[in-house]
Write a protein that holds these residues in place. Structure first.
Motif, PDB file in Angstrom:
ATOM      1  N   TYR A   1     -11.035  45.895  14.285  1.00  0.00           N
ATOM      2  CA  TYR A   1     -10.643  46.771  15.116  1.00  0.00           C
ATOM      3  C   TYR A   1      -9.378  47.502  15.082  1.00  0.00           C
ATOM      4  O   TYR A   1      -8.308  46.983  14.624  1.00  0.00           O
ATOM      5  CB  TYR A   1     -10.668  46.101  16.662  1.00  0.00           C
ATOM      6  CG  TYR A   1     -10.277  46.374  17.777  1.00  0.00           C
ATOM      7  CD1 TYR A   1      -9.245  46.980  18.528  1.00  0.00           C
ATOM      8  CD2 TYR A   1     -10.513  46.216  18.650  1.00  0.00           C
ATOM      9  CE1 TYR A   1      -9.330  47.588  19.759  1.00  0.00           C
ATOM     10  CE2 TYR A   1     -10.905  46.661  20.149  1.00  0.00           C
ATOM     11  CZ  TYR A   1      -9.507  47.504  20.526  1.00  0.00           C
ATOM     12  OH  TYR A   1      -9.783  48.168  21.878  1.00  0.00           O
TER      13      TYR A   1
ATOM     14  N   LYS B   1     -16.073  37.890  12.745  1.00  0.00           N
ATOM     15  CA  LYS B   1     -16.668  39.173  13.302  1.00  0.00           C
ATOM     16  C   LYS B   1     -16.035  40.220  12.114  1.00  0.00           C
ATOM     17  O   LYS B   1     -16.276  40.941  11.189  1.00  0.00           O
ATOM     18  CB  LYS B   1     -16.085  39.946  14.399  1.00  0.00           C
ATOM     19  CG  LYS B   1     -17.065  39.339  15.927  1.00  0.00           C
ATOM     20  CD  LYS B   1     -17.042  40.337  16.962  1.00  0.00           C
ATOM     21  CE  LYS B   1     -17.908  39.391  17.676  1.00  0.00           C
ATOM     22  NZ  LYS B   1     -18.387  39.741  19.253  1.00  0.00           N
TER      23      LYS B   1
ATOM     24  N   HIS C   1     -13.217  45.122  23.388  1.00  0.00           N
ATOM     25  CA  HIS C   1     -13.120  44.056  23.498  1.00  0.00           C
ATOM     26  C   HIS C   1     -14.190  43.791  23.053  1.00  0.00           C
ATOM     27  O   HIS C   1     -14.579  42.113  23.042  1.00  0.00           O
ATOM     28  CB  HIS C   1     -12.580  43.836  24.135  1.00  0.00           C
ATOM     29  CG  HIS C   1     -10.681  44.816  24.457  1.00  0.00           C
ATOM     30  ND1 HIS C   1      -9.823  45.251  26.114  1.00  0.00           N
ATOM     31  CD2 HIS C   1     -10.701  45.783  23.793  1.00  0.00           C
ATOM     32  CE1 HIS C   1      -9.075  45.705  25.648  1.00  0.00           C
ATOM     33  NE2 HIS C   1      -9.131  46.106  24.400  1.00  0.00           N
TER      34      HIS C   1
ATOM     35  N   PHE D   1     -16.372  43.270  20.051  1.00  0.00           N
ATOM     36  CA  PHE D   1     -14.299  42.365  18.510  1.00  0.00           C
ATOM     37  C   PHE D   1     -14.408  40.936  19.217  1.00  0.00           C
ATOM     38  O   PHE D   1     -13.821  40.225  18.420  1.00  0.00           O
ATOM     39  CB  PHE D   1     -13.312  42.656  18.521  1.00  0.00           C
ATOM     40  CG  PHE D   1     -12.728  42.816  17.541  1.00  0.00           C
ATOM     41  CD1 PHE D   1     -12.844  42.943  15.581  1.00  0.00           C
ATOM     42  CD2 PHE D   1     -11.437  41.721  17.314  1.00  0.00           C
ATOM     43  CE1 PHE D   1     -12.550  42.476  14.943  1.00  0.00           C
ATOM     44  CE2 PHE D   1     -10.379  41.798  16.315  1.00  0.00           C
ATOM     45  CZ  PHE D   1     -11.619  41.742  15.133  1.00  0.00           C
ATOM     46  N   GLY D   2     -14.750  40.190  20.283  1.00  0.00           N
ATOM     47  CA  GLY D   2     -14.393  39.532  21.150  1.00  0.00           C
ATOM     48  C   GLY D   2     -13.497  38.889  21.340  1.00  0.00           C
ATOM     49  O   GLY D   2     -12.931  37.931  21.113  1.00  0.00           O
ATOM     50  N   PHE D   3     -13.046  40.205  22.690  1.00  0.00           N
ATOM     51  CA  PHE D   3     -11.737  39.611  22.912  1.00  0.00           C
ATOM     52  C   PHE D   3     -12.051  39.693  24.620  1.00  0.00           C
ATOM     53  O   PHE D   3     -11.079  39.125  25.596  1.00  0.00           O
ATOM     54  CB  PHE D   3     -10.610  40.982  22.878  1.00  0.00           C
ATOM     55  CG  PHE D   3     -10.495  41.149  21.842  1.00  0.00           C
ATOM     56  CD1 PHE D   3      -9.977  40.140  20.251  1.00  0.00           C
ATOM     57  CD2 PHE D   3      -9.225  42.233  21.334  1.00  0.00           C
ATOM     58  CE1 PHE D   3      -9.275  40.259  20.097  1.00  0.00           C
ATOM     59  CE2 PHE D   3      -9.172  42.169  20.097  1.00  0.00           C
ATOM     60  CZ  PHE D   3      -8.678  41.386  19.523  1.00  0.00           C
TER      61      PHE D   3
ATOM     62  N   SER E   1     -16.119  34.857  17.007  1.00  0.00           N
ATOM     63  CA  SER E   1     -14.608  34.725  17.060  1.00  0.00           C
ATOM     64  C   SER E   1     -14.017  36.856  16.379  1.00  0.00           C
ATOM     65  O   SER E   1     -15.118  36.595  16.209  1.00  0.00           O
ATOM     66  CB  SER E   1     -14.076  33.761  16.730  1.00  0.00           C
ATOM     67  OG  SER E   1     -13.892  33.895  14.905  1.00  0.00           O
ATOM     68  N   ALA E   2     -13.009  36.531  17.064  1.00  0.00           N
ATOM     69  CA  ALA E   2     -12.691  38.333  16.149  1.00  0.00           C
ATOM     70  C   ALA E   2     -12.851  38.119  14.561  1.00  0.00           C
ATOM     71  O   ALA E   2     -13.004  39.099  14.125  1.00  0.00           O
ATOM     72  CB  ALA E   2     -11.484  38.255  16.522  1.00  0.00           C
ATOM     73  N   ASN E   3     -12.171  37.239  14.578  1.00  0.00           N
ATOM     74  CA  ASN E   3     -11.881  36.471  12.844  1.00  0.00           C
ATOM     75  C   ASN E   3     -12.641  36.845  11.945  1.00  0.00           C
ATOM     76  O   ASN E   3     -12.871  36.894  10.906  1.00  0.00           O
ATOM     77  CB  ASN E   3     -10.940  34.926  12.907  1.00  0.00           C
ATOM     78  CG  ASN E   3      -9.628  35.661  13.030  1.00  0.00           C
ATOM     79  OD1 ASN E   3      -9.429  36.344  13.746  1.00  0.00           O
ATOM     80  ND2 ASN E   3      -8.821  34.293  12.920  1.00  0.00           N
TER      81      ASN E   3
END
Length: 291
Positions: A136, A128, A96, A99-101, A124-126
């Motif tokens: 992920y 990354k 997490h 990936f930026g969670f 951010s997840a996007n």
């Protein structure tokens, strides 16, 4: 040996032995006692020069709850790393955080694909996925059941600049996996467990990531599908050079697949080594491999 869920106890006997009773808390206690103080030079040696993914002194969690306490990680390009440990050790939190969670309190996450290290800690997840090539692959049941297989793959390309690019990438996936191509117009809900897992992996491939974060690839699958999923991940690693960081409930299966193994306990790295060495380690075997 059987490991219980928190607050529960399980008895499990082996031929010629007295039943063993152990709780998750006891496993964690015993694992902490085995912690070997893993130096960074050991992690560097396992990953080789210029690690594709590097974590330094990471403190992260959810809101005010810190789960990872000064965690370090190294994995080389085209390598696979399996994280094992008792329930609540922070294994999924590592994925997490990459990936930026999670909430990052301190520390850094770096990538290196040959053009120098890039700090992706605060992306951010996007970002990354789009900029750093980190994908992920969620646990089971992350497909859109009422969408077709084809539409699910298109969703994997939601960050593409144009819809046509996502569709072209989906066609490349279909070329790679004829089993999915034969089902392209079927609703995802009718797929078998193994086919759903293949779809989840394939959807992540639409963006052509360099690093795959894989959370519990065998969860909910019949044994005949588990081997298929690991064969697919192995093909992605060895043929396409993907770097794989995995959390796997079946620690033995995960270590048999991986190049490197880490044992986490209470949000800290307790043991690290070549996966085959951890498989042969009697203490790791006693606590995590069923005997």
């Amino acid at each position: 040996m059987a490991i219980s869920r928190p607050g529960q106890m399980i008895c499990n006997g082996f031929p010629g032995s007295v039943d063993t009773v152990i709780s998750v808390d006891e496993v964690a206690r015993q694992a902490r006692a085995l912690a070997r103080g893993v130096p960074l030079k050991q992690l560097d040696a396992l990953a080789g020069p210029d690690a594709a993914l590097q974590i330094d002194d990471l403190r992260a969690g959810y809101g005010q709850m810190e789960i990872l306490h000064g965690f370090n990680l190294r994995v080389g390009r085209g390598q696979s790393l399996c994280l094992i440990g008792p329930n609540g050790a922070g294994k999924s939190t590592v994925l997490h955080s990459i990936f930026g969670f999670t909430t990052i309190n301190s520390g850094s996450i770096l990538t290196n694909y040959g053009s120098g290290r890039t700090d992706v800690t605060r992306l951010s997840a996007n970002e990354k996925l789009r900029l750093a090539g980190i994908a992920y692959i969620l646990q089971d049941k992350s497909v859109f059941p009422n969408m077709t297989v084809e539409e699910n793959l298109w969703m994997g390309g939601f960050l593409k600049a144009r819809a046509a690019e996502a569709k072209l990438a989906a066609e490349r996936v279909f070329d790679q996996y004829p089993r999915l191509a034969a089902r392209r117009k079927h609703a995802a809900r009718v797929l078998s467990g193994g086919e759903r897992r293949l779809l989840e992996i394939s959807r992540a491939l639409v963006m052509d990531p360099k690093v795959l974060l894989v959370d519990e690839p065998s969860i909910g699958l019949e044994p005949r599908f588990i081997d298929m999923v690991f064969e697919i991940l192995g093909d992605l690693q060895h043929r396409e050079g993907k770097t794989v960081v995995m959390v796997e409930q079946n620690a033995k299966k995960g270590l048999e697949f991986a190049n490197i193994g880490y044992v986490l306990v209470s949000g800290e790295l307790a043991i690290a080594g070549k996966a085959k060495e951890l498989l042969a380690d009697p203490d790791v075997g006693r606590l995590f491999l069923g005997g």
